[in-house]
Design a protein around this motif. Sequence first.
Motif, mmCIF file in Angstrom:
data_model
loop_
_atom_site.group_PDB
_atom_site.id
_atom_site.type_symbol
_atom_site.label_atom_id
_atom_site.label_comp_id
_atom_site.label_asym_id
_atom_site.label_seq_id
_atom_site.Cartn_x
_atom_site.Cartn_y
_atom_site.Cartn_z
ATOM 1 N N THR A 222 0.832 -1.208 0.000
ATOM 2 C CA THR A 222 0.000 0.000 0.000
ATOM 3 C C THR A 222 0.865 1.257 0.000
ATOM 4 O O THR A 222 0.565 2.235 -0.708
ATOM 5 C CB THR A 222 -0.915 -0.002 1.235
ATOM 6 O OG1 THR A 222 -1.702 -1.196 1.234
ATOM 7 C CG2 THR A 222 -1.831 1.211 1.229
ATOM 8 N N VAL A 223 1.940 1.233 0.789
ATOM 9 C CA VAL A 223 2.858 2.380 0.819
ATOM 10 C C VAL A 223 3.453 2.626 -0.556
ATOM 11 O O VAL A 223 3.531 3.773 -1.045
ATOM 12 C CB VAL A 223 3.960 2.148 1.866
ATOM 13 C CG1 VAL A 223 5.066 3.192 1.739
ATOM 14 C CG2 VAL A 223 3.377 2.182 3.262
ATOM 15 N N THR A 224 3.843 1.563 -1.232
ATOM 16 C CA THR A 224 4.430 1.705 -2.565
ATOM 17 C C THR A 224 3.386 2.145 -3.583
ATOM 18 O O THR A 224 3.658 3.015 -4.427
ATOM 19 C CB THR A 224 5.068 0.380 -2.989
ATOM 20 O OG1 THR A 224 6.047 -0.020 -2.013
ATOM 21 C CG2 THR A 224 5.735 0.506 -4.342
ATOM 22 N N ALA A 225 2.190 1.558 -3.524
ATOM 23 C CA ALA A 225 1.162 1.884 -4.507
ATOM 24 C C ALA A 225 0.712 3.329 -4.412
ATOM 25 O O ALA A 225 0.447 3.979 -5.431
ATOM 26 C CB ALA A 225 -0.034 0.941 -4.325
ATOM 27 N N LEU A 226 0.618 3.859 -3.205
ATOM 28 C CA LEU A 226 0.142 5.238 -3.020
ATOM 29 C C LEU A 226 1.279 6.247 -2.846
ATOM 30 O O LEU A 226 0.998 7.452 -2.711
ATOM 31 C CB LEU A 226 -0.783 5.305 -1.795
ATOM 32 C CG LEU A 226 -2.064 4.486 -1.880
ATOM 33 C CD1 LEU A 226 -2.855 4.601 -0.581
ATOM 34 C CD2 LEU A 226 -2.922 4.932 -3.053
ATOM 35 N N GLY A 227 2.514 5.769 -2.843
ATOM 36 C CA GLY A 227 3.634 6.681 -2.680
ATOM 37 C C GLY A 227 3.657 7.346 -1.316
ATOM 38 O O GLY A 227 4.035 8.523 -1.188
ATOM 39 N N LEU A 228 3.268 6.607 -0.276
ATOM 40 C CA LEU A 228 3.209 7.187 1.061
ATOM 41 C C LEU A 228 4.592 7.431 1.652
ATOM 42 O O LEU A 228 4.719 8.160 2.635
ATOM 43 C CB LEU A 228 2.416 6.263 1.995
ATOM 44 C CG LEU A 228 0.953 6.006 1.601
ATOM 45 C CD1 LEU A 228 0.281 5.103 2.621
ATOM 46 C CD2 LEU A 228 0.195 7.320 1.465
ATOM 47 N N ASP A 229 5.633 6.809 1.047
ATOM 48 C CA ASP A 229 6.972 7.049 1.559
ATOM 49 C C ASP A 229 7.482 8.441 1.220
ATOM 50 O O ASP A 229 8.557 8.851 1.692
ATOM 51 C CB ASP A 229 7.939 5.994 1.029
ATOM 52 C CG ASP A 229 7.840 5.832 -0.480
ATOM 53 O OD1 ASP A 229 6.964 6.489 -1.100
ATOM 54 O OD2 ASP A 229 8.638 5.068 -1.053
ATOM 55 N N THR A 230 6.724 9.180 0.406
ATOM 56 C CA THR A 230 7.055 10.584 0.127
ATOM 57 C C THR A 230 6.008 11.535 0.692
ATOM 58 O O THR A 230 6.097 12.745 0.464
ATOM 59 C CB THR A 230 7.169 10.803 -1.391
ATOM 60 O OG1 THR A 230 5.923 10.458 -2.020
ATOM 61 C CG2 THR A 230 8.278 9.948 -1.986
ATOM 62 N N ASP A 231 5.037 10.988 1.421
ATOM 63 C CA ASP A 231 3.985 11.811 2.019
ATOM 64 C C ASP A 231 4.476 12.344 3.366
ATOM 65 O O ASP A 231 4.868 11.568 4.244
ATOM 66 C CB ASP A 231 2.714 10.975 2.214
ATOM 67 C CG ASP A 231 1.507 11.829 2.562
ATOM 68 O OD1 ASP A 231 1.697 12.906 3.167
ATOM 69 O OD2 ASP A 231 0.380 11.429 2.220
ATOM 70 N N PRO A 232 4.449 13.679 3.581
ATOM 71 C CA PRO A 232 4.916 14.221 4.872
ATOM 72 C C PRO A 232 4.136 13.703 6.069
ATOM 73 O O PRO A 232 4.676 13.624 7.170
ATOM 74 C CB PRO A 232 4.723 15.740 4.700
ATOM 75 C CG PRO A 232 4.714 15.975 3.223
ATOM 76 C CD PRO A 232 4.091 14.750 2.638
ATOM 77 N N ASP A 233 2.863 13.332 5.874
ATOM 78 C CA ASP A 233 2.075 12.827 6.997
ATOM 79 C C ASP A 233 2.591 11.494 7.510
ATOM 80 O O ASP A 233 2.319 11.111 8.646
ATOM 81 C CB ASP A 233 0.607 12.666 6.584
ATOM 82 C CG ASP A 233 -0.061 14.000 6.328
ATOM 83 O OD1 ASP A 233 0.474 15.024 6.805
ATOM 84 O OD2 ASP A 233 -1.111 14.029 5.652
ATOM 85 N N PHE A 234 3.343 10.777 6.673
ATOM 86 C CA PHE A 234 3.811 9.443 7.059
ATOM 87 C C PHE A 234 5.316 9.384 7.266
ATOM 88 O O PHE A 234 5.809 8.448 7.899
ATOM 89 C CB PHE A 234 3.421 8.420 5.981
ATOM 90 C CG PHE A 234 1.953 8.162 5.892
ATOM 91 C CD1 PHE A 234 1.379 7.107 6.564
ATOM 92 C CD2 PHE A 234 1.132 8.992 5.151
ATOM 93 C CE1 PHE A 234 0.015 6.871 6.493
ATOM 94 C CE2 PHE A 234 -0.232 8.769 5.070
ATOM 95 C CZ PHE A 234 -0.796 7.709 5.749
ATOM 96 N N VAL A 235 6.049 10.350 6.769
ATOM 97 C CA VAL A 235 7.509 10.291 6.830
ATOM 98 C C VAL A 235 8.088 11.367 7.736
ATOM 99 O O VAL A 235 8.955 11.102 8.564
ATOM 100 C CB VAL A 235 8.116 10.419 5.416
ATOM 101 C CG1 VAL A 235 9.645 10.398 5.504
ATOM 102 C CG2 VAL A 235 7.625 9.293 4.534
#
Length: 587
Positions: A107-120
């Motif tokens: 899910t992190v890879t599919a939505l690009g959450l590793d570049t989302d400030p809310d998650f990183v």
Amino acid sequence: MTSSTIFSGVSPISLPPAPTGGNSPLTLRDMLFFIRMRWLWIAATTFAFLVLAGSYVLTAEPTFVANTQLVIVPQVSGSEAQRAFAEDAFIEGQLEIAKSSDVVGGTVTALGLDTDPDFVDQTPSLQDRAKNWLMGASSEPDTASQEAAGAGPRDRQPQQQIEDGRIRDRAIATLLNMMGVRRIGSSTIIEISAAASTPQKAVDIADTLARQYIQKNIAMKANASRQYSEWLTRFVSEQQRGLAEAASALASFTSNPRDQFKLAELQSATDARRTLYENTLNQLTEAKQRITYPVSDATIVSRATLPLSKARPRSTLIIAFAAAVGLGVGFALALIRHAGDRRIVRPNQIADAGGLPFVTLLATSRTSNGHSARFLAAGTGSSTAAAYPVIPGMAELSATVVGLRRKRRVVIGIVAVNPGGGASTIACELAVLSSISGAQTLLIDAAAQKSSLSKSIAPHSSTGLVDVLDNGELIRTAALPLTPTLKFLPLGKVEAVTPAIRLSSRRTQLSFADLKKEFDAIFVDISAFSASSDVNAIAPELDGVLVVTSHGHTSIDDTMHVIETLRNVGAEILGAIINHAPKRIES
């Protein structure tokens, strides 16, 4: 003396001496009094908690939650009890799979959450920092940065990969804290919930988690089928060789049959080998089909919808909880303050501790025109006391005091525990009301420390109490007539010894016994107990003493010290006055 206030209400309360032994039971009146006295503490504490809660509600970032539901079809067999147990175990396993790092990482890879400030880019909390420090993880970033700084160009790419992996792991850990997977009741439906800072992001995360879970389920089944197919392929080869060997043996024996029983045995073995081979071959075909066309055990039955309102923070619940906690803490603080407060706020505090016959409350206020009351000035030519603004309600206190002289003429001293208690004003008012009642009254200023009466009533007087003590004949000119029934004897110029101490020696030209022959009531204003020891000297010469305290300022310990000291020197304590009481307390 405080000439800036007058007294608008008096509540003489005759209270019996305190009973010996045991504490009085708590009554509703006591509780209401506690609330009236300490409501500000309770309100302030509650308001502080509400302000903190409101600040949190207004500044906290809103969180929205979206839910996706899936139905799981367990592939189990057996008896009903066995199936129920197997279904529970299967669904529990699926819940753990839905929370696995593969599903969350996908899910992190599919939505690009590793570049989302809310998650990183989330700042770690104090609790996380403490945990990292205890686990020795706080030095990792510094070590990594040092390694990156000292690494050459060849090592930069591995270092970047390590840093990217850490960022992805941080995003996965954050998403794990913001998601939830649960089984709805005892059904085979599971619900995947996801929280995010925006409604659309929450919907995307919930749906993607559901799809990633289904893909993971399909991949697991395909992988299991692939492994099963590989095993079946090897098993089919073994069965094929065994069948060939059995068929060859049967053919060799058939060409030269010698034993019919042996022939039947070989024929049966060959048929069994052929049946096993065919069944295994069918299973292999089915396994390859499952690899080519895998089917998931879960199906989405309800996709996530946009949440209409935020899930956190729960404003109503937080405000209600803050109000409840604030009230509780406020009551606790108020009880502690009330229990440790030694200031006088109620008449029964003095009555119970000192065994006084009466305790009076006087409420403070101002005159209707906004100006403070002034003392009665000498030489006004008024034949009555109408020119003096009589304190409303002082008549009740005066009646109580006048009752003391029903059978004899009295000399009453008024002394405050501390300066500023208003003893001079009370003495003046009692003298005015006594004269209005028709009694020949004398008001004496014996407050050597602060002669407020002399400065206000007769500021230009040339003779006074000090002079009369040396020459008793001067009483006729020193005592200033204020009304036909009221005279005032100012203090005069005090030198080494105060008039109060000189009166106690009984070696002066003036005595209270001589004054009683001319006056029905004599009121003596005495310096405050804490400012002078005059009252200890003159109190035994008086018929009684009224002790004046200040509401909310004078402590019960100081008041009892005054009362016990005066009783030890032989003074009679007529009662006490609680001055400056608020209107709500006086009422």
